[in-house]
Each structure stands twice: as C-alpha cells, then as structure tokens.
Write a protein that holds these residues in place. Structure first.
Motif, PDB file in Angstrom:
ATOM      1  N   ALA A 189     -11.370  -0.675  12.857  1.00  0.00           N
ATOM      2  CA  ALA A 189     -10.339  -0.783  14.129  1.00  0.00           C
ATOM      3  C   ALA A 189      -9.369  -1.916  13.588  1.00  0.00           C
ATOM      4  N   ASP A 190      -9.739  -2.927  12.717  1.00  0.00           N
ATOM      5  CA  ASP A 190      -8.891  -3.875  12.700  1.00  0.00           C
ATOM      6  C   ASP A 190      -7.966  -3.616  11.264  1.00  0.00           C
ATOM      7  N   VAL A 191      -8.233  -2.562  10.705  1.00  0.00           N
ATOM      8  CA  VAL A 191      -7.271  -2.077   9.490  1.00  0.00           C
ATOM      9  C   VAL A 191      -6.390  -1.065  10.147  1.00  0.00           C
ATOM     10  N   ALA A 192      -5.138  -1.400  10.053  1.00  0.00           N
ATOM     11  CA  ALA A 192      -4.145  -0.456  10.426  1.00  0.00           C
ATOM     12  C   ALA A 192      -3.776   0.601   9.556  1.00  0.00           C
ATOM     13  N   GLY A 193      -3.378   1.975   9.688  1.00  0.00           N
ATOM     14  CA  GLY A 193      -3.169   2.951   9.256  1.00  0.00           C
ATOM     15  C   GLY A 193      -4.102   3.079   8.002  1.00  0.00           C
ATOM     16  N   MET A 194      -3.913   3.622   6.615  1.00  0.00           N
ATOM     17  CA  MET A 194      -4.799   3.835   5.635  1.00  0.00           C
ATOM     18  C   MET A 194      -5.986   4.801   6.115  1.00  0.00           C
ATOM     19  N   GLU A 195      -5.526   5.636   7.140  1.00  0.00           N
ATOM     20  CA  GLU A 195      -6.732   6.531   7.371  1.00  0.00           C
ATOM     21  C   GLU A 195      -7.310   7.449   6.243  1.00  0.00           C
ATOM     22  N   PRO A 209      -1.014  -2.372  -4.930  1.00  0.00           N
ATOM     23  CA  PRO A 209       0.035  -3.540  -4.970  1.00  0.00           C
ATOM     24  C   PRO A 209      -0.909  -4.728  -4.737  1.00  0.00           C
ATOM     25  N   PRO A 210      -0.469  -5.698  -4.886  1.00  0.00           N
ATOM     26  CA  PRO A 210      -1.097  -7.076  -4.378  1.00  0.00           C
ATOM     27  C   PRO A 210      -0.666  -7.213  -2.942  1.00  0.00           C
ATOM     28  N   GLY A 211      -1.600  -7.769  -1.898  1.00  0.00           N
ATOM     29  CA  GLY A 211      -1.353  -7.873  -0.464  1.00  0.00           C
ATOM     30  C   GLY A 211      -1.437  -6.554   0.112  1.00  0.00           C
ATOM     31  N   ALA A 212      -1.616  -5.424  -0.332  1.00  0.00           N
ATOM     32  CA  ALA A 212      -1.747  -4.107   0.317  1.00  0.00           C
ATOM     33  C   ALA A 212      -2.921  -4.092   1.256  1.00  0.00           C
ATOM     34  N   GLY A 213      -3.970  -4.919   1.322  1.00  0.00           N
ATOM     35  CA  GLY A 213      -4.815  -5.204   2.252  1.00  0.00           C
ATOM     36  C   GLY A 213      -6.602  -4.715   1.535  1.00  0.00           C
ATOM     37  N   LYS A 214      -6.517  -4.695   0.312  1.00  0.00           N
ATOM     38  CA  LYS A 214      -7.988  -4.397  -0.299  1.00  0.00           C
ATOM     39  C   LYS A 214      -9.101  -5.395   0.199  1.00  0.00           C
ATOM     40  N   THR A 215      -8.728  -6.628   0.309  1.00  0.00           N
ATOM     41  CA  THR A 215      -9.705  -7.472   0.390  1.00  0.00           C
ATOM     42  C   THR A 215     -10.050  -7.137   2.136  1.00  0.00           C
ATOM     43  N   HIS A 216      -9.099  -7.130   2.752  1.00  0.00           N
ATOM     44  CA  HIS A 216      -9.246  -6.736   4.431  1.00  0.00           C
ATOM     45  C   HIS A 216     -10.137  -5.719   4.400  1.00  0.00           C
ATOM     46  N   LEU A 217      -9.836  -4.487   3.684  1.00  0.00           N
ATOM     47  CA  LEU A 217     -10.529  -3.502   4.001  1.00  0.00           C
ATOM     48  C   LEU A 217     -12.020  -3.473   3.534  1.00  0.00           C
ATOM     49  N   ALA A 262       1.847  -0.549  12.991  1.00  0.00           N
ATOM     50  CA  ALA A 262       0.318  -0.873  13.444  1.00  0.00           C
ATOM     51  C   ALA A 262      -0.153  -2.198  12.993  1.00  0.00           C
ATOM     52  N   ILE A 263       0.217  -2.637  11.745  1.00  0.00           N
ATOM     53  CA  ILE A 263      -0.227  -3.938  11.334  1.00  0.00           C
ATOM     54  C   ILE A 263       0.171  -4.949  12.053  1.00  0.00           C
ATOM     55  N   LEU A 264       1.785  -4.841  12.167  1.00  0.00           N
ATOM     56  CA  LEU A 264       2.260  -5.940  13.184  1.00  0.00           C
ATOM     57  C   LEU A 264       1.591  -6.066  14.487  1.00  0.00           C
ATOM     58  N   VAL A 270       4.217  -5.241   2.115  1.00  0.00           N
ATOM     59  CA  VAL A 270       2.933  -4.974   2.336  1.00  0.00           C
ATOM     60  C   VAL A 270       2.077  -5.958   3.561  1.00  0.00           C
ATOM     61  N   GLY A 271       0.901  -5.769   3.879  1.00  0.00           N
ATOM     62  CA  GLY A 271       0.351  -6.379   4.982  1.00  0.00           C
ATOM     63  C   GLY A 271       0.263  -7.781   4.759  1.00  0.00           C
ATOM     64  N   ALA A 272       0.221  -8.358   3.479  1.00  0.00           N
ATOM     65  CA  ALA A 272       0.243  -9.949   3.231  1.00  0.00           C
ATOM     66  C   ALA A 272       1.585 -10.362   3.536  1.00  0.00           C
ATOM     67  N   ASP A 273       2.703  -9.558   3.066  1.00  0.00           N
ATOM     68  CA  ASP A 273       4.219  -9.775   3.543  1.00  0.00           C
ATOM     69  C   ASP A 273       4.302  -9.944   5.139  1.00  0.00           C
ATOM     70  N   LEU A 274       3.878  -9.092   5.797  1.00  0.00           N
ATOM     71  CA  LEU A 274       3.663  -8.823   7.319  1.00  0.00           C
ATOM     72  C   LEU A 274       3.176 -10.084   7.992  1.00  0.00           C
ATOM     73  N   LYS A 275       2.017 -10.358   7.289  1.00  0.00           N
ATOM     74  CA  LYS A 275       1.253 -11.542   7.889  1.00  0.00           C
ATOM     75  C   LYS A 275       2.186 -12.811   7.725  1.00  0.00           C
ATOM     76  N   GLY A 276       3.015 -12.867   6.723  1.00  0.00           N
ATOM     77  CA  GLY A 276       3.913 -13.994   6.440  1.00  0.00           C
ATOM     78  C   GLY A 276       5.037 -13.920   7.359  1.00  0.00           C
TER      79      GLY A 276
HETATM   80  P1  ADP Z   1      -4.950  -7.620  -1.219  1.00  0.00           P
HETATM   81  O1  ADP Z   1      -6.659  -7.903  -1.366  1.00  0.00           O
HETATM   82  O2  ADP Z   1      -4.812  -6.149  -1.423  1.00  0.00           O
HETATM   83  O3  ADP Z   1      -4.333  -8.401  -2.062  1.00  0.00           O
HETATM   84  P2  ADP Z   1      -5.503  -8.431   1.263  1.00  0.00           P
HETATM   85  O4  ADP Z   1      -6.589  -7.799   1.970  1.00  0.00           O
HETATM   86  O5  ADP Z   1      -5.750 -10.124   0.976  1.00  0.00           O
HETATM   87  O6  ADP Z   1      -4.613  -7.758   0.322  1.00  0.00           O
HETATM   88  O7  ADP Z   1      -4.092  -8.661   2.521  1.00  0.00           O
HETATM   89  C1  ADP Z   1      -3.376  -9.753   3.067  1.00  0.00           C
HETATM   90  C2  ADP Z   1      -3.355  -9.915   4.351  1.00  0.00           C
HETATM   91  O8  ADP Z   1      -2.619  -8.812   5.235  1.00  0.00           O
HETATM   92  C3  ADP Z   1      -4.790  -9.529   5.163  1.00  0.00           C
HETATM   93  O9  ADP Z   1      -5.475 -10.799   5.375  1.00  0.00           O
HETATM   94  C4  ADP Z   1      -4.711  -9.147   6.690  1.00  0.00           C
HETATM   95  O10 ADP Z   1      -4.252 -10.187   7.681  1.00  0.00           O
HETATM   96  C5  ADP Z   1      -3.194  -8.372   6.304  1.00  0.00           C
HETATM   97  N1  ADP Z   1      -3.248  -6.766   6.064  1.00  0.00           N
HETATM   98  C6  ADP Z   1      -3.149  -6.106   4.999  1.00  0.00           C
HETATM   99  N2  ADP Z   1      -3.463  -4.894   5.169  1.00  0.00           N
HETATM  100  C7  ADP Z   1      -3.619  -4.755   6.508  1.00  0.00           C
HETATM  101  C8  ADP Z   1      -3.995  -3.591   7.326  1.00  0.00           C
HETATM  102  N3  ADP Z   1      -3.903  -2.423   6.939  1.00  0.00           N
HETATM  103  N4  ADP Z   1      -4.397  -3.969   8.700  1.00  0.00           N
HETATM  104  C9  ADP Z   1      -4.173  -5.362   9.260  1.00  0.00           C
HETATM  105  N5  ADP Z   1      -3.790  -6.189   8.511  1.00  0.00           N
HETATM  106  C10 ADP Z   1      -3.825  -6.131   7.140  1.00  0.00           C
END
Ligand code: ADP
Length: 500
Positions: A220-226, A262-270, A397-399, A424-430
């Motif tokens: 639920a904390d991961v937006a999109g990426m269904e 791509p980097p920052g797209a949320g792999k670690t988060h996922l 949704a990420i925002l 990507v997610g990391a940019d939006l977090k920025g």
């Molecule tokens: P990657 O491992 O692909 O380089 P990260 O998982 O580190 O990217 O993503 C960076 C940050 O962006 C995460 O810590 C998270 O806060 C945010 N983020 C990325 N994708 C999502 C998502 N789908 N939903 C919510 N937050 C996201």
C-alpha cells in the motif's frame, strides 16, 4: 555536436563501410559525446577489432565504460597498456577514475600521481581533490551501496562484436579541466606504491547480526506499479503464503527475482514493501558490505549474510547493485572474485533442497545487461521484473504518499505530476523534501505551521532536472535494438520506443 539527422547519416555511412576505421572511430566519438554510451561502446569494440593496438580507441572504450559505471571493464580494457612503463599518461588518469570509483583509493592515487608527474597537462583538479579527501570509513551495514565494479569487457553482452583485446589511450580528462597537477600534501609527486586500504582488516567480523529490519511498509506504500506488484505477488508471496498449493505442482517457495530499471524508480522501496507485505524480515545488502580486498573475507561476509537471512526466515534478502557482483565473475583481473561469484551462486542454489526455504532473494540493478547470465538460470535470479518510471497517475500517487504525514492545504497532485514528467520516485522525494524545507523556514519566520500547498510543490519541481530516466532509456534502447537476440529485453521494447 551532430544533430539527430547527422548522426543517422554517420551511422549509415559506417554501416556501409564497416572497414573504414577513421569513420567508425569518428562515429564512436560522436556517440560518446552525445551520451549514447552503449552504442559508443559497441562502436569502439568494433573499431578495436580493426585496430587492436590503437590507444585512442581503447581510451574511448574505457571512457564509455567509466561513464556507464562499468569500472572493472574500463580497467580490464586499459590494463594491457598500463602494464608497459611508457604508457600514455592520460590513460593513467582514466584508470585512476575507475579505481577511485571502485573504492581503491590507494591505487587510484598512485596511478594518478604517476601519470601527472610525467605529464602535468593531464591533471584533473577535481579528481585530485577527491583523491585527497579522507577515505570513507569502511562501513558496516547501512552504508549506501558504493561504486560498483563491473564486468570485464568480455561479459558485456551489449555489442554484437567480439570482445577485443584492448589497447589504450586516453580520453577521459575533461578538456580544459586540467590545471597543472596541484601539489598535494597527502600525495607527493612520486608516491611510493602505497597500499593503504580503506577496507576492513582481513580478520574483521563478517557483517553478521547487523541490520535485520522489520519493514514497516507494505504494498500500500508503493504507489502505482500495479503490474510489478502483481508479478511479485505471484512469484514470491503466494508460494510462501500457500506452499501446499505450489508443492502440489512441484514448485517450491524460494528463488529470486531480479528487479531492474532506472535508478530511483523504487526498486529498494518495492523490495522493502514486499518484505512487509509478507511479514518477513528484510536484510538490505549493499555490495560494499560484502566485497573485501582480502581473499576469503568477501566469501565469509557473503556466507554470513545468507546465514543471517536463513536464521531470520521468512526473510527477504535484498542485494542492491547486484551487477557489481555479477560482473566480477569474468573479471580476470582478480581471479578470486570469480570464486566469490561462484559462491554467491552456490548460496543462491542452497546446499540442500531446504537450505533457502523461506528466504527470498531480491536483487536490484540499474544495469541488467551486465548481470551474468549464470545469475539468471532457473532457481536463481531467474525472474527479471522491470520497475518502470512512473506515469502521471503513478507520480501523483507517489506524491500523495510522500506528503501524507505533512500539514497540507488542498492539493492538486495531478498538476504536480504533470509538472514532473520523467521524474522517478527518488526525484519526487527530492521535490517534496525541498518544498518542505522551504515551508519550514516560512513557518519558523511566521511562528506557526503553514501547510504545504500545490504552488510549493510546483516551485520545488522547477528546480529538479530529471535526466536519469532519459539516459537510462537511451542505454536500454541500444540493448533492446542491438543485443536482444535472446529476447531478454522484449519487455522493454514498448518503453524504449517512446520519446523520453
Ligand atoms: P531505486 O532502488 O530504484 O534506486 P528507491 O527505492 O531507492 O529507488 O527509491 C527512492 C525513493 O523514492 C524511495 O525511498 C521512496 O521514498 C520513493 N519512491 C520510489 N518509488 C515509489 C513508489 N512507487 N511509491 C512511493 N514512493 C516511492
């Protein structure tokens, strides 16, 4: 620099005259300058087949590698030339960059200063400054994953050309960036070949017992990426949640998934969310935590890490930047690294049928093309899953998720999503972090909390320059178009065809 039409014409000319070395070299140089790194690499390789000892071509190839973070490959390309005492000094600077990125500061400094002492004009103030910075202490666990060592040239599947025997010649030093070598207090002009590891001592304890997280996240904390979440549910979660059903079909829970994108797209988060979704422990392994310059230590670290995961099952064991490890298998510079990779594969396979039960290995990479095919065999990281950049709805949704615990005015996240194309997610977090910081200062001045508003996010969005996705897609496009015989990158086809 060429425009697209010019580049097309040059490509076509090279295609019609494949034996024309100056033409191919020119094309490679243009591709490099324009940032088409994988294609530049392929062109340089092809050119090297025509002129195996050509120093300029080798330098171009090495630069293409360095700019793709393929440091091991760059060093492998440069090494034969660096071995001769009269090697062109600029090559030494290029090698120093790669060594520094690999964390081998001592050898990097030695290379750099040797090169600059012979030809001060190749100096690079920025590199010199980074070499003199105090070494980062060898971190135990939570350290950000460090600069990866990449594949030896031969393992890079990018090009349709055979991997050449390299020869050197420089290119990397940014033109004009090179004042005469600044005498550096830390590194005298002719440093003795220093060892001086920024690494843990051989006998240091393995990274055991550290950092078993209980992820407070779920899907639920991961937006999109269904689609991605669904793939992970089927591949990882269901086998663990309903082992009997899977056993009935002769399938076991376990095995691994390779997340790439791509980097920052949320792999670690996922990955973290997948652990939370399962109620499993989460162990996040940066390759820096494993790789060690001392023979045997890396193997011990790796074994300890797998054992820690097994003790904490169910557990998601997450390897970030796995290409750094995967690449090492064919990195002939250090035979023992092959041993390390073989051990990684053995750990993945498990000593017996039950060894890895309940241990889910997730690995992530921005550069899946560097991951050795041995990693993708059945039962290993055999299930590549693409983690795409978010579309507008996913960005909104990420925002929304990133802002949910902040004081908010009425928000138009869709408008912000529209203003953050290619983020990507990391940019939006920025973006959110920046907006919050500004708001905090305003609130301090006003003496009361002022809620975050849409214009705040839009203003912050103006300051981000998302380039990572475009670059990543451009590299991916080369692999999809030129190195996809096995169909490994079919999934990327619709993505790379879009305009980024
Ligand atoms: P990657 O491992 O692909 O380089 P990260 O998982 O580190 O990217 O993503 C960076 C940050 O962006 C995460 O810590 C998270 O806060 C945010 N983020 C990325 N994708 C999502 C998502 N789908 N939903 C919510 N937050 C996201």
């Amino acid at each position: 620099m060429l425009d697209d039409a010019g580049l097309r014409a040059l490509r076509e000319a090279a295609r019609l005259s494949p034996e024309n070395l100056p033409l191919r070299q020119h094309l490679a140089g243009q591709l490099l300058a324009m940032g088409y790194l994988a294609e530049a690499e392929a062109e340089y390789r092809a050119a090297l087949v025509l002129a195996p000892k050509n120093a300029d071509i080798t330098a171009g190839l090495a630069e293409a590698f360095v700019r793709q973070s393929a440091y091991g490959a760059a060093l492998a390309a440069l090494e034969p030339l660096l071995a001769s005492p009269g090697y062109p000094p600029k090559l030494g600077v290029l090698a120093a960059r790669a060594l520094l990125a690999e964390g081998d500061t001592a050898r990097a400094a030695h290379r750099y200063h040797d090169a600059v002492s012979r030809d001060p004009s190749v100096g690079d103030a920025d590199l010199a400054a980074r070499l003199s910075a105090p070494p980062v202490p060898a971190s135990p666990y939570p350290a950000p994953a460090p600069a990866p060592a990449y594949p030896a040239a031969e393992s890079v599947p990018a090009s349709p050309y055979p991997a050449p025997a390299p020869a050197p010649a420089p290119a990397y030093v940014a033109a004009g960036s090179a004042p005469a070598y600044p005498a550096h207090p830390t590194y005298p002009a002719h440093p003795a070949p220093t060892p001086a590891p920024a690494y843990p001592a051989a006998g240091s304890p393995p990274p055991d017992g550290a950092e078993v997280e209980r992820a407070g996240l779920s899907f639920a904390d991961v937006a999109g990426m269904e689609a991605v979440k669904e793939a992970l549910r089927i591949k990882l979660l269901l086998p663990l949640q309903q082992p009997e059903l899977f056993a009935a079909y002769g399938k076991r829970a376990g095995g691994g998934v390779l997340l790439y994108g791509p980097p920052g797209a949320g792999k670690t988060h996922l990955a973290r969310a997948a652990a939370g979704e399962l109620g499993a422990a989460f162990v996040n392994v940066g390759l820096a935590d494993i790789l060690d310059m001392y023979i045997g230590s890396s193997e011990r670290n790796l074994r300890a890490t797998f054992e820690m995961a097994r003790r904490n099952r169910p557990c998601v064991l997450f390897f970030d930047e796995v290409d750094a490890l995967a690449a090492r298998r064919s990195d002939m510079r250090q035979a023992h690294t092959r041993q390390l990779v073989n051990q990684f594969l053995a750990e993945l396979d498990g000593v017996d049928q039950k060894a890895n039960e309940g241990v889910l290995v997730l690995a992530a990479t921005n550069a899946p093309w560097y991951v050795d095919v041995a990693f993708r065999r059945p039962g290993r990281l055999d299930q590549p899953v693409f983690v795409p950049p978010p579309d507008a709805a996913a960005r909104a949704a990420i925002l929304r998720i990133l802002c949910r615990d902040k004081p908010l005015a009425e928000m138009d996240f869709d408008a912000v999503a529209r203003a953050t194309e290619h983020c990507v997610g990391a940019d939006l977090k920025g973006v959110v972090d920046r907006a919050v910081e500004a708001k905090l200062q305003q609130s301090i001045r006003a003496g009361r909390p002022i809620p975050l508003s849409t214009p705040d996010l839009l203003a912050a969005a103006q300051t981000v320059r998302p380039t990572a996705v475009r670059e990543w897609m451009s590299t991916a496009r080369n692999y999809v178009m030129h190195a996809n015989d096995s169909g490994a990158w079919d999934e990327l086809m619709p993505w790379v065809k879009r305009k980024w």
